[in-house]
Design a protein around this motif. Structure first.
Motif, mmCIF file in Angstrom:
data_model
loop_
_atom_site.group_PDB
_atom_site.id
_atom_site.type_symbol
_atom_site.label_atom_id
_atom_site.label_comp_id
_atom_site.label_asym_id
_atom_site.label_seq_id
_atom_site.Cartn_x
_atom_site.Cartn_y
_atom_site.Cartn_z
ATOM 1 N N ARG A 117 13.848 19.118 1.280
ATOM 2 C CA ARG A 117 15.214 18.693 1.631
ATOM 3 C C ARG A 117 15.457 18.906 3.122
ATOM 4 N NH1 ARG A 117 16.779 21.595 -3.286
ATOM 5 N NH2 ARG A 117 17.997 23.100 -2.083
ATOM 6 N N ALA A 118 14.985 20.024 3.650
ATOM 7 C CA ALA A 118 15.150 20.308 5.076
ATOM 8 C C ALA A 118 14.405 19.285 5.926
ATOM 9 C CB ALA A 118 14.653 21.718 5.386
ATOM 10 N N GLU A 119 13.210 18.914 5.514
ATOM 11 C CA GLU A 119 12.440 17.916 6.260
ATOM 12 C C GLU A 119 13.159 16.573 6.298
ATOM 13 O OE1 GLU A 119 8.545 17.659 4.615
ATOM 14 O OE2 GLU A 119 8.011 19.728 5.134
ATOM 15 N N LEU A 120 13.819 16.212 5.197
ATOM 16 C CA LEU A 120 14.573 14.965 5.175
ATOM 17 C C LEU A 120 15.702 14.986 6.198
ATOM 18 C CD1 LEU A 120 14.823 14.253 1.335
ATOM 19 C CD2 LEU A 120 13.513 12.964 3.013
ATOM 20 N N PHE A 121 16.371 16.121 6.328
ATOM 21 C CA PHE A 121 17.466 16.224 7.299
ATOM 22 C C PHE A 121 16.940 16.088 8.731
ATOM 23 C CE2 PHE A 121 20.289 18.972 4.294
ATOM 24 C CZ PHE A 121 20.370 17.895 3.430
ATOM 25 N N GLU A 122 15.773 16.650 9.001
ATOM 26 C CA GLU A 122 15.176 16.529 10.332
ATOM 27 C C GLU A 122 14.765 15.088 10.615
ATOM 28 O OE1 GLU A 122 13.502 21.127 10.545
ATOM 29 O OE2 GLU A 122 12.218 19.520 9.796
ATOM 30 N N LYS A 123 14.278 14.399 9.594
ATOM 31 C CA LYS A 123 13.969 12.979 9.751
ATOM 32 C C LYS A 123 15.244 12.183 10.026
ATOM 33 C CE LYS A 123 9.847 12.801 6.778
ATOM 34 N NZ LYS A 123 9.280 12.245 5.514
ATOM 35 N N ALA A 124 16.327 12.578 9.378
ATOM 36 C CA ALA A 124 17.604 11.896 9.594
ATOM 37 C C ALA A 124 18.066 12.053 11.038
ATOM 38 C CB ALA A 124 18.664 12.439 8.641
ATOM 39 N N ALA A 125 17.872 13.240 11.602
ATOM 40 C CA ALA A 125 18.260 13.474 12.998
ATOM 41 C C ALA A 125 17.488 12.549 13.935
ATOM 42 C CB ALA A 125 18.012 14.931 13.365
ATOM 43 N N VAL A 126 16.192 12.439 13.715
ATOM 44 C CA VAL A 126 15.355 11.569 14.553
ATOM 45 C C VAL A 126 15.769 10.110 14.390
ATOM 46 C CG1 VAL A 126 13.002 10.743 14.939
ATOM 47 C CG2 VAL A 126 13.419 13.170 14.521
ATOM 48 N N ALA A 127 15.998 9.694 13.135
ATOM 49 C CA ALA A 127 16.396 8.313 12.877
ATOM 50 C C ALA A 127 17.748 7.990 13.505
ATOM 51 C CB ALA A 127 16.441 8.063 11.372
ATOM 52 N N LEU A 128 18.668 8.938 13.453
ATOM 53 C CA LEU A 128 19.991 8.717 14.032
ATOM 54 C C LEU A 128 19.897 8.537 15.543
ATOM 55 C CD1 LEU A 128 23.029 8.535 13.764
ATOM 56 C CD2 LEU A 128 23.145 11.030 13.730
ATOM 57 N N GLU A 129 19.064 9.316 16.185
ATOM 58 C CA GLU A 129 18.897 9.157 17.629
ATOM 59 C C GLU A 129 18.289 7.798 17.970
ATOM 60 O OE1 GLU A 129 16.718 12.862 18.338
ATOM 61 O OE2 GLU A 129 18.406 13.490 19.602
ATOM 62 N N LYS A 130 17.364 7.323 17.137
ATOM 63 C CA LYS A 130 16.750 6.011 17.372
ATOM 64 C C LYS A 130 17.751 4.884 17.147
ATOM 65 C CE LYS A 130 11.962 7.262 16.262
ATOM 66 N NZ LYS A 130 10.814 7.038 15.323
ATOM 67 N N GLN A 131 18.699 5.084 16.233
ATOM 68 C CA GLN A 131 19.691 4.059 15.911
ATOM 69 C C GLN A 131 21.021 4.308 16.615
ATOM 70 O OE1 GLN A 131 20.016 3.406 11.631
ATOM 71 N NE2 GLN A 131 17.869 3.991 11.331
ATOM 72 N N GLN A 132 20.989 5.067 17.666
ATOM 73 C CA GLN A 132 22.215 5.479 18.355
ATOM 74 C C GLN A 132 23.075 4.293 18.766
ATOM 75 O OE1 GLN A 132 22.506 8.787 21.420
ATOM 76 N NE2 GLN A 132 22.548 7.015 22.781
ATOM 77 N N ASP A 133 22.473 3.230 19.279
ATOM 78 C CA ASP A 133 23.254 2.093 19.769
ATOM 79 C C ASP A 133 24.053 1.439 18.647
ATOM 80 O OD1 ASP A 133 22.221 2.605 22.238
ATOM 81 O OD2 ASP A 133 20.847 0.897 22.283
#
Length: 227
Positions: free
Chosen positions: A41-57
């Motif tokens: 579950r923790a790894e999924l949240f870290e992936k979400a952080a990375v994905a959110l930064e990539k989709q920032q625009d």
């Protein structure tokens, strides 16, 4: 928003059938999600952080045009949401990975283990349509609960983008459900249902009082947790 005539998209608002389908699906998924390792579950949240930064625009655009944010404010809210992802990943590893040993006065071994309660209803406001929405969901998911998310009626697109992101990085669709629509109508259906085991809410005192009374009508103890 500055221009209320601008059409950003269309929303299919949830009704009685969608509420029932979400409750059935989320309830069935509880054992599966609770037995998912805390580290995963923790790894999924870290992936979400990375994905959110990539989709920032994309999130920035939606926050500005739908939520009426200024660009600096929208950027700050995205950064806050990324911080939430990393914070709850750390908290999940710390509090849910293993039992906490509690020494006994006579030498016996006692252990404290933390578990989710079941299905959580997360109700978030329009003024922080990403950060508060995400923070409630991540906290509930991290603890091992399935989630039904009810975003503010004014900002469903921001909520949809974040839920889609979580589904894309691996959060099961039967674990996290999005129900956009009028708060009063959906609230009556969801809060009266015994399959809802907890409520996370941010908003006005008036609405909080209404939620409290709706839960009181169900019977049983109510334990408020105030952060």
């Amino acid at each position: 928003p500055g221009n209320r005539d601008e059409v950003l998209g269309t929303v299919l608002e949830a009704g009685k059938d969608e509420v029932e389908a979400a409750l059935v699906s989320a309830t069935e998924a509880v054992p599966q999600w609770q037995h998912t390792l805390a580290s995963l579950r923790a790894e999924l949240f870290e992936k979400a952080a990375v994905a959110l930064e990539k989709q920032q625009d994309a999130f920035l655009t939606c926050l500005v045009h739908e939520g009426g944010k200024t660009i600096p404010d929208a950027l700050s809210e995205i950064r806050e949401t990324v911080d939430y992802c990393y914070y709850y990943a750390q908290q999940v590893r710390l509090r849910f990975s293993s039992a906490i040993h509690l020494p006994g006065p006579t030498g016996e071994r006692n252990e404290l283990q933390l578990h989710g309660r079941g299905v959580f209803l997360c109700i978030s406001p329009w003024n922080f349509p990403l950060a508060i929405f995400a923070g409630q969901i991540l906290a509930a998911l991290g603890a091992g609960n399935c989630v039904i998310a009810k975003p503010a009626q004014q900002t469903p697109s921001v909520a949809f983008q974040f839920v889609r992101l979580l589904h894309e990085i691996g959060v099961p669709k039967n674990v996290l459900h999005l129900l956009p629509g009028p708060g009063a109508e959906l609230g009556k259906l969801l809060l009266s249902d015994s399959r809802i085991h907890g409520v996370a809410f941010t908003g006005s005192t008036r609405t909080a009082t209404w939620i409290n009374r709706a839960l009181a009508d169900r019977g049983g103890a109510i334990i408020p947790l105030i952060a």
